[in-house]
Design a protein around this motif. Structure first.
Motif, PDB file in Angstrom:
ATOM      1  N   ASP A 160      -7.424   0.384   0.560  1.00 55.46           N
ATOM      2  CA  ASP A 160      -6.883  -0.049  -0.716  1.00 55.46           C
ATOM      3  C   ASP A 160      -5.357  -0.090  -0.651  1.00 55.46           C
ATOM      4  O   ASP A 160      -4.729   0.725   0.027  1.00 55.46           O
ATOM      5  N   ALA A 161      -4.738  -1.036  -1.362  1.00 57.27           N
ATOM      6  CA  ALA A 161      -3.282  -1.167  -1.354  1.00 57.27           C
ATOM      7  C   ALA A 161      -2.610   0.077  -1.923  1.00 57.27           C
ATOM      8  O   ALA A 161      -1.565   0.515  -1.425  1.00 57.27           O
ATOM      9  N   GLU A 162      -3.198   0.656  -2.951  1.00 55.49           N
ATOM     10  CA  GLU A 162      -2.624   1.869  -3.547  1.00 55.49           C
ATOM     11  C   GLU A 162      -2.685   3.039  -2.568  1.00 55.49           C
ATOM     12  O   GLU A 162      -1.725   3.805  -2.425  1.00 55.49           O
ATOM     13  N   ALA A 163      -3.789   3.167  -1.862  1.00 57.55           N
ATOM     14  CA  ALA A 163      -3.928   4.223  -0.856  1.00 57.55           C
ATOM     15  C   ALA A 163      -2.955   3.995   0.297  1.00 57.55           C
ATOM     16  O   ALA A 163      -2.407   4.944   0.855  1.00 57.55           O
TER      17      ALA A 163
ATOM     18  N   THR B 116      -0.002   2.553   0.044  1.00 55.92           N
ATOM     19  CA  THR B 116       1.332   2.934  -0.437  1.00 55.92           C
ATOM     20  C   THR B 116       1.499   4.449  -0.425  1.00 55.92           C
ATOM     21  O   THR B 116       2.561   4.961  -0.072  1.00 55.92           O
ATOM     22  N   LYS B 117       0.451   5.177  -0.794  1.00 57.13           N
ATOM     23  CA  LYS B 117       0.518   6.641  -0.807  1.00 57.13           C
ATOM     24  C   LYS B 117       0.587   7.226   0.599  1.00 57.13           C
ATOM     25  O   LYS B 117       1.070   8.336   0.789  1.00 57.13           O
TER      26      LYS B 117
END
Length: 107
Positions: free
Chosen positions: A56-59, A61-62
């Protein structure tokens, strides 16, 4: 062929990333190793099976990590102190007329 084993004796450090979630940590480790102490080349191994992994893109980034290297800041401070000493030495008058000109000028 095990490229990591081949690169280890030739580089300052060698790392392998096996999971897409670990790319941020792998990059941070490689950057820190390359810049800490005496700068040098680092090998980061990304196997072909890593490229088929999806996250996932959010994962993603994190998973990125900011590289903080206190050794590098200390090196800059030492370099600035050495520059300040050299500039002070240039401002003081020479004790000997040939001082600071080198071997060729002394002949």
């Amino acid at each position: 062929m095990d490229q990591l084993a081949i690169a280890k004796p030739l580089c300052k450090a060698a790392f392998r990333v096996l999971h897409a979630a670990d790319i941020g940590i792998g990059l941070a480790r490689a950057i820190r190793a390359a810049l800490s102490g005496r700068p040098g080349g680092v090998y980061l191994d990304l196997p072909a099976k890593l490229f088929s992994q999806v996250m996932d893109a959010e994962a993603g980034t994190k998973s990125l990590v900011k590289v903080i290297d206190p050794a590098r800041r200390r090196f800059r401070a030492l370099r600035d102190q050495a520059r300040a000493r050299r500039s002070q030495e240039r401002e003081t008058p020479a004790d000997h007329p040939r001082q600071g000109r080198g071997l060729r000028a002394g002949r």
